[in-house]
Design a protein around this motif. Structure first.
Motif, PDB file in Angstrom:
ATOM      1  N   ALA A   1       0.860  -1.188   0.000  1.00 18.62           N
ATOM      2  CA  ALA A   1       0.000   0.000   0.000  1.00 18.62           C
ATOM      3  C   ALA A   1       0.897   1.238   0.000  1.00 18.62           C
ATOM      4  N   CYS A   2       0.274   2.407  -0.056  1.00 18.58           N
ATOM      5  CA  CYS A   2       1.004   3.673   0.022  1.00 18.58           C
ATOM      6  C   CYS A   2       0.283   4.593   1.006  1.00 18.58           C
ATOM      7  N   GLY A   3       1.035   5.509   1.574  1.00 20.66           N
ATOM      8  CA  GLY A   3       0.457   6.593   2.380  1.00 20.66           C
ATOM      9  C   GLY A   3      -0.384   6.096   3.544  1.00 20.66           C
ATOM     10  N   THR A   4      -1.560   6.693   3.666  1.00 22.18           N
ATOM     11  CA  THR A   4      -2.469   6.330   4.761  1.00 22.18           C
ATOM     12  C   THR A   4      -2.850   4.854   4.707  1.00 22.18           C
ATOM     13  N   SER A   5      -3.019   4.330   3.507  1.00 21.42           N
ATOM     14  CA  SER A   5      -3.375   2.912   3.377  1.00 21.42           C
ATOM     15  C   SER A   5      -2.240   2.032   3.905  1.00 21.42           C
ATOM     16  N   TRP A   6      -1.019   2.502   3.742  1.00 18.26           N
ATOM     17  CA  TRP A   6       0.136   1.768   4.298  1.00 18.26           C
ATOM     18  C   TRP A   6       0.058   1.783   5.836  1.00 18.26           C
TER      19      TRP A   6
ATOM     20  N   ILE B   1      -3.962  -2.684  -0.196  1.00 19.39           N
ATOM     21  CA  ILE B   1      -4.937  -1.770   0.411  1.00 19.39           C
ATOM     22  C   ILE B   1      -4.907  -0.451  -0.358  1.00 19.39           C
ATOM     23  N   SER B   2      -6.076  -0.008  -0.792  1.00 15.56           N
ATOM     24  CA  SER B   2      -6.124   1.257  -1.534  1.00 15.56           C
ATOM     25  C   SER B   2      -7.527   1.855  -1.479  1.00 15.56           C
ATOM     26  N   GLN B   3      -7.596   3.085  -1.049  1.00 19.24           N
ATOM     27  CA  GLN B   3      -8.884   3.769  -1.067  1.00 19.24           C
ATOM     28  C   GLN B   3      -9.374   3.913  -2.496  1.00 19.24           C
ATOM     29  N   SER B   4      -8.578   4.565  -3.339  1.00 19.60           N
ATOM     30  CA  SER B   4      -9.018   4.895  -4.704  1.00 19.60           C
ATOM     31  C   SER B   4      -9.068   3.658  -5.598  1.00 19.60           C
ATOM     32  N   GLY B   5      -8.192   2.699  -5.293  1.00 22.69           N
ATOM     33  CA  GLY B   5      -8.073   1.551  -6.184  1.00 22.69           C
ATOM     34  C   GLY B   5      -7.362   1.891  -7.482  1.00 22.69           C
ATOM     35  N   GLU B   6      -6.746   3.069  -7.533  1.00 25.45           N
ATOM     36  CA  GLU B   6      -6.082   3.502  -8.770  1.00 25.45           C
ATOM     37  C   GLU B   6      -4.614   3.844  -8.572  1.00 25.45           C
ATOM     38  N   THR B   7      -4.083   3.655  -7.395  1.00 22.15           N
ATOM     39  CA  THR B   7      -2.693   4.036  -7.129  1.00 22.15           C
ATOM     40  C   THR B   7      -1.732   3.192  -7.969  1.00 22.15           C
ATOM     41  N   ALA B   8      -0.961   3.873  -8.819  1.00 19.08           N
ATOM     42  CA  ALA B   8      -0.129   3.164  -9.801  1.00 19.08           C
ATOM     43  C   ALA B   8       0.898   2.253  -9.134  1.00 19.08           C
TER      44      ALA B   8
ATOM     45  N   GLY C   1     -12.273  14.712   0.230  1.00 17.27           N
ATOM     46  CA  GLY C   1     -11.113  15.402   0.788  1.00 17.27           C
ATOM     47  C   GLY C   1      -9.857  14.628   0.414  1.00 17.27           C
ATOM     48  N   VAL C   2      -8.810  15.350   0.015  1.00 20.50           N
ATOM     49  CA  VAL C   2      -7.593  14.649  -0.403  1.00 20.50           C
ATOM     50  C   VAL C   2      -6.983  13.876   0.772  1.00 20.50           C
ATOM     51  N   ALA C   3      -7.019  14.464   1.945  1.00 18.99           N
ATOM     52  CA  ALA C   3      -6.478  13.772   3.109  1.00 18.99           C
ATOM     53  C   ALA C   3      -7.443  12.665   3.519  1.00 18.99           C
ATOM     54  N   SER C   4      -6.923  11.480   3.588  1.00 15.84           N
ATOM     55  CA  SER C   4      -7.775  10.325   3.858  1.00 15.84           C
ATOM     56  C   SER C   4      -8.128  10.229   5.340  1.00 15.84           C
ATOM     57  N   THR C   5      -9.399  10.085   5.644  1.00 14.75           N
ATOM     58  CA  THR C   5      -9.822   9.971   7.052  1.00 14.75           C
ATOM     59  C   THR C   5     -10.751   8.757   7.223  1.00 14.75           C
TER      60      THR C   5
ATOM     61  N   LEU D   1       1.287  12.366   9.323  1.00 16.22           N
ATOM     62  CA  LEU D   1       1.038  12.533   7.884  1.00 16.22           C
ATOM     63  C   LEU D   1      -0.116  13.506   7.646  1.00 16.22           C
ATOM     64  N   LYS D   2      -1.186  13.363   8.434  1.00 14.67           N
ATOM     65  CA  LYS D   2      -2.336  14.267   8.269  1.00 14.67           C
ATOM     66  C   LYS D   2      -1.896  15.714   8.463  1.00 14.67           C
ATOM     67  N   LEU D   3      -1.092  15.970   9.481  1.00 14.28           N
ATOM     68  CA  LEU D   3      -0.679  17.349   9.753  1.00 14.28           C
ATOM     69  C   LEU D   3       0.186  17.897   8.610  1.00 14.28           C
ATOM     70  N   LYS D   4       1.150  17.104   8.165  1.00 14.35           N
ATOM     71  CA  LYS D   4       2.023  17.524   7.061  1.00 14.35           C
ATOM     72  C   LYS D   4       1.205  17.879   5.831  1.00 14.35           C
ATOM     73  N   GLU D   5       0.328  16.978   5.449  1.00 13.45           N
ATOM     74  CA  GLU D   5      -0.415  17.125   4.202  1.00 13.45           C
ATOM     75  C   GLU D   5      -1.236  18.393   4.131  1.00 13.45           C
ATOM     76  N   ILE D   6      -1.957  18.696   5.204  1.00 17.50           N
ATOM     77  CA  ILE D   6      -2.923  19.773   5.053  1.00 17.50           C
ATOM     78  C   ILE D   6      -2.521  21.074   5.721  1.00 17.50           C
TER      79      ILE D   6
END
Ligand code: F6R
Length: 366
Positions: free
Chosen positions: A57-62, A104-111, A155-159, A242-247
């Motif tokens: 996975a990547c990011g929040t999904s990771w 694991i992927s929210q969007s299901g499109e992460t390359a 929202g771009v930030a995943s919650t 990560l949430k704090l950095k992103e937004i």
């Protein structure tokens, strides 16, 4: 469309009692004492006999994957590795037909995640997807899977996708533990009963919003933040940072609390806010001594604790009390105040919380 909320992110944070419930519906049936996940039925033997589980996975999904590592090893006693999809595919990984890869992927499109799946498939591994978007590329590329029912996340930030992922992965670990006989019926029943209470506990955690907004006022001009947690709360610390950095564009790092003494403790002074997740669990006493170390160096402590904690309020500058739950379910509750904290800090700094600079909702480049 934002349902009366100023931003999609806040709406989505507040939707979590519902999205967690939706992700459990039909899978946790307390009355019948029944756990069920359609997606694993055809692969049940594979799951029972898996020699290893690899999560990509990547990011929040990771981060949700890291929580799953603790859950699956704890409840189902199968070794788990959690990999950044991008690193996994470029290092000639060892994968066999007896491995199960969970993507694991929210969007299901992460390359990167999609490419990791293709690689694992070519080596004969069974691929199980945990996706939010129905019919997405990753959902289609997997052999089997279980959808998170978080609903559209704008929202771009995943919650809410994160808590939905953790919910589905918790159920998966419980089912695997049951089928493999690595969890007793009593323990399983206790966890089922407790999981059923999580939406209500998340609702209670959301009631802390006004208090968290006040804390955000106090720290909105900080230039750095550290987030600390241990055990199940370690991935939550990473997610909070990560949430704090992103937004909010504030530099933040998450650390396992015990790693402080191996370096980051040098950063602590009276200007360094530290968010410490210190709920009552098996590492509680250790986290309390980590808080003492920070306090001795004049760091400013914001502690997330279990309701009724008598020790930490005497040590921390700010205390956020969340409802208590079982250690293995705590990330679903302890992440809530961290989402709210980053949201309020970002809003106070005038940032575009729903569409932070340089970020896109799905990352379709490698
Ligand atoms: C975090 C965030 C990103 C995504 C990551 C993976 O708030 O939005 O880190 O989590 O790009 O995306 P999915 O889950 O769609 O594969």
């Amino acid at each position: 469309e934002k349902g009366g909320y100023p931003h999609f992110m806040l709406k989505e944070i507040f939707e979590q009692p519902r999205s967690i419930l939706d992700s459990m519906r039909g899978r946790l049936e307390l009355g019948a004492s029944h756990l069920n996940m359609g997606g694993i039925r055809a692969y049940e033997q594979k799951f029972i006999n898996a020699q290893r589980i690899i999560i990509v996975a990547c990011g929040t999904s990771w981060h949700a994957g890291l929580v799953a590592e603790y859950l699956i090893e704890d409840l189902a006693r199968i070794p788990v590795e959690v990999e950044y999809a991008s690193e996994f595919r470029y290092r000639n990984p060892i994968i066999t037909e007896r491995d199960i890869v969970i993507a694991i992927s929210q969007s299901g499109e992460t390359a990167d995640t999609l490419a990791a799946i293709e690689l694992a498939k070519s080596k004969g591994a069974t691929i199980f997807g945990v996706c939010n978007v129905v019919g997405s590329s990753i959902a289609r590329a997997t052999d089997a899977g279980a959808y998170t029912h978080a609903g559209p996340e704008i929202g771009v930030a995943s919650t809410k996708a994160f808590t939905a992922q953790v919910t589905v992965l918790t159920l998966l670990a419980m089912i695997m533990g049951q089928k493999r006989g690595t969890i007793t019926d009593t323990k399983l029943r206790e966890l089922m009963v407790e999981l059923d209470t999580i939406p209500a506990k998340v609702t209670k955690a959301l009631e802390l919003d006004a208090q968290i907004q006040e804390i955000a006022e106090e720290f909105k001009d900080a230039t750095n933040f550290l987030y600390l947690g241990r055990g199940y709360n370690f991935p939550v610390a990473l997610e909070g940072a990560l949430k704090l950095k992103e937004i909010s564009y504030i530099h933040a790092e998450g650390y396992p609390a015990a790693e402080m003494k191996h370096g980051p403790i040098a950063l602590i002074d009276e200007n360094m806010p530290m968010v410490v997740i210190a709920t009552r669990d098996s590492s509680y006493e250790k986290v309390v001594s980590n808080i003492q170390e920070v306090k001795a160096r004049k760091g400013r402590i914001i502690a997330v604790v279990s309701e009724g904690d008598k020790v930490i309020p005497a040590m921390a500058e700010y205390v956020i009390e969340v409802p208590h739950t079982s250690e293995v379910l705590m990330p679903l509750v302890s992440v809530i105040p961290l989402q709210l904290l980053s949201y309020h800090i970002a809003v106070l700094r005038g940032c575009n919380v729903d569409q932070p600079r340089n970020l896109a909702k799905s990352v379709t480049v490698e």
